[in-house]
Write a protein that holds these residues in place. Sequence first.
Motif, PDB file in Angstrom:
ATOM      1  N   GLU B   9       0.464  -1.293  -0.206  1.00  0.00           N
ATOM      2  CA  GLU B   9      -0.510   0.118  -0.172  1.00  0.00           C
ATOM      3  C   GLU B   9       0.811   0.980   0.873  1.00  0.00           C
ATOM      4  OE1 GLU B   9      -3.598  -1.606   2.466  1.00  0.00           O
ATOM      5  OE2 GLU B   9      -2.786   0.000   3.035  1.00  0.00           O
ATOM      6  N   ALA B  10       2.243   0.972   1.025  1.00  0.00           N
ATOM      7  CA  ALA B  10       2.657   2.221   0.729  1.00  0.00           C
ATOM      8  C   ALA B  10       4.207   1.560   0.872  1.00  0.00           C
ATOM      9  CB  ALA B  10       2.380   3.055   1.976  1.00  0.00           C
ATOM     10  N   ARG B  37       0.420   7.246 -12.831  1.00  0.00           N
ATOM     11  CA  ARG B  37       1.144   7.775 -11.710  1.00  0.00           C
ATOM     12  C   ARG B  37       0.187   8.407 -11.383  1.00  0.00           C
ATOM     13  NH1 ARG B  37       6.820  10.335 -11.233  1.00  0.00           N
ATOM     14  NH2 ARG B  37       6.137  12.466  -9.456  1.00  0.00           N
ATOM     15  N   ASP B  39      -0.377  12.046  -8.826  1.00  0.00           N
ATOM     16  CA  ASP B  39       0.381  13.260  -7.651  1.00  0.00           C
ATOM     17  C   ASP B  39      -0.963  13.607  -6.602  1.00  0.00           C
ATOM     18  OD1 ASP B  39       2.775  13.649 -10.466  1.00  0.00           O
ATOM     19  OD2 ASP B  39       3.610  12.954  -8.184  1.00  0.00           O
ATOM     20  N   PRO B  40      -0.482  14.074  -5.546  1.00  0.00           N
ATOM     21  CA  PRO B  40      -1.458  14.776  -4.698  1.00  0.00           C
ATOM     22  C   PRO B  40      -2.226  15.803  -5.495  1.00  0.00           C
ATOM     23  CG  PRO B  40       0.354  14.009  -3.907  1.00  0.00           C
ATOM     24  CD  PRO B  40       0.719  14.277  -5.095  1.00  0.00           C
ATOM     25  N   SER B  83       8.164  10.145  -6.557  1.00  0.00           N
ATOM     26  CA  SER B  83       7.136  10.337  -5.510  1.00  0.00           C
ATOM     27  C   SER B  83       6.093  10.526  -5.380  1.00  0.00           C
ATOM     28  CB  SER B  83       7.852  11.279  -4.385  1.00  0.00           C
ATOM     29  OG  SER B  83       8.638  10.579  -3.107  1.00  0.00           O
ATOM     30  N   ALA B  84       4.843   9.377  -5.647  1.00  0.00           N
ATOM     31  CA  ALA B  84       3.128   9.549  -5.939  1.00  0.00           C
ATOM     32  C   ALA B  84       3.000   8.304  -5.633  1.00  0.00           C
ATOM     33  CB  ALA B  84       3.378   9.937  -8.020  1.00  0.00           C
ATOM     34  N   THR B  85       1.825   8.183  -6.554  1.00  0.00           N
ATOM     35  CA  THR B  85       0.371   7.314  -6.048  1.00  0.00           C
ATOM     36  C   THR B  85       1.110   6.588  -7.037  1.00  0.00           C
ATOM     37  OG1 THR B  85      -0.455   7.370  -4.038  1.00  0.00           O
ATOM     38  CG2 THR B  85      -1.324   6.015  -5.457  1.00  0.00           C
ATOM     39  N   GLY B 103      -3.594   0.970  -5.029  1.00  0.00           N
ATOM     40  CA  GLY B 103      -2.694   1.821  -5.347  1.00  0.00           C
ATOM     41  C   GLY B 103      -1.536   1.432  -4.375  1.00  0.00           C
ATOM     42  N   THR B 104       0.105   1.989  -5.353  1.00  0.00           N
ATOM     43  CA  THR B 104       0.857   1.759  -3.617  1.00  0.00           C
ATOM     44  C   THR B 104       1.360   3.560  -3.691  1.00  0.00           C
ATOM     45  OG1 THR B 104       1.350  -0.169  -4.702  1.00  0.00           O
ATOM     46  CG2 THR B 104       3.003   2.053  -3.663  1.00  0.00           C
ATOM     47  N   ARG B 105       1.312   3.852  -2.241  1.00  0.00           N
ATOM     48  CA  ARG B 105       1.918   5.527  -2.444  1.00  0.00           C
ATOM     49  C   ARG B 105       3.716   5.056  -2.185  1.00  0.00           C
ATOM     50  NH1 ARG B 105      -2.193   4.739   0.925  1.00  0.00           N
ATOM     51  NH2 ARG B 105      -0.772   5.534   2.801  1.00  0.00           N
ATOM     52  N   LYS B 107       6.901   7.090  -1.141  1.00  0.00           N
ATOM     53  CA  LYS B 107       7.771   8.349  -1.101  1.00  0.00           C
ATOM     54  C   LYS B 107       9.291   7.942  -1.315  1.00  0.00           C
ATOM     55  CE  LYS B 107       8.173  11.948   1.796  1.00  0.00           C
ATOM     56  NZ  LYS B 107       7.906  13.593   0.859  1.00  0.00           N
TER      57      LYS B 107
END
Lengths: 114, 110
Positions: B9-10, B37, B39-40, B83-85, B103-105, B107
């Motif tokens: 997940e992360a 991809r 991004d927030p 870095s993104a989901t 998704g995979t977050r 960082k």
Amino acid sequence: GAGVSQSPSNKVTEKGKDVELRCDPISGHTALYWYRQSLGQGLEFLIYFQGNSAPDKSGLPSDRFSAERTGGSVSTLTIQRTQQEDSAVYLCASSLEREARTQYFGPGTRLLVL
Amino acid sequence: EDQVTQSPEALRLQEGESSSLNCSYTVSGLRGLFWYRQDPGKGPEFLFTLYSAGEEKEKERLKATLTKKESFLHITAPKPEDSATYLCALRPSGTYKYIFGTGTRLKVLA
């Protein structure tokens, strides 16, 4: 060229009010999708338009949700009598045709129902 | 039932630390598997489409692979801007609907 655009980018409304969300797909793309993305959730399919065919509305969560696509281009998603659980990001995507083609997404409309 | 499961997940990586993201799926027939991809605060951005087992696609530090049961997104020597989901989606045969994973977050720390 221009990508998929959506408006408004953010919408805050009161419970019980109606809202309209707009999507302008990439020119020439015949397929258009609406999705809902809630916090921590995957994208939830709402509705699909393809050319002049009848839309697939099977993902709409209730009869308060409706969508139309005028002239095979711009689409509007309408939510009537909004509820707090409708708060989410509403994403629109378009693609070239019915087949397994790449979807291109807009930036989304962030809806907050108070 | 057609479904997509992404793991982890992360994920937190140091800059330069290569890793892989997994997308496991079950589908009666596959028309395409897609990586995006996100991004927030933005919509998903297309990365790759894979159509058949054994296929691979590369773009900069990213490489996507596909087997009959899963897809991997390999990230080589990641940078903080990676870095993104990362979202995986599939298109089953006989339908125009896409099924997305959660998704995979990712960082990446400098």
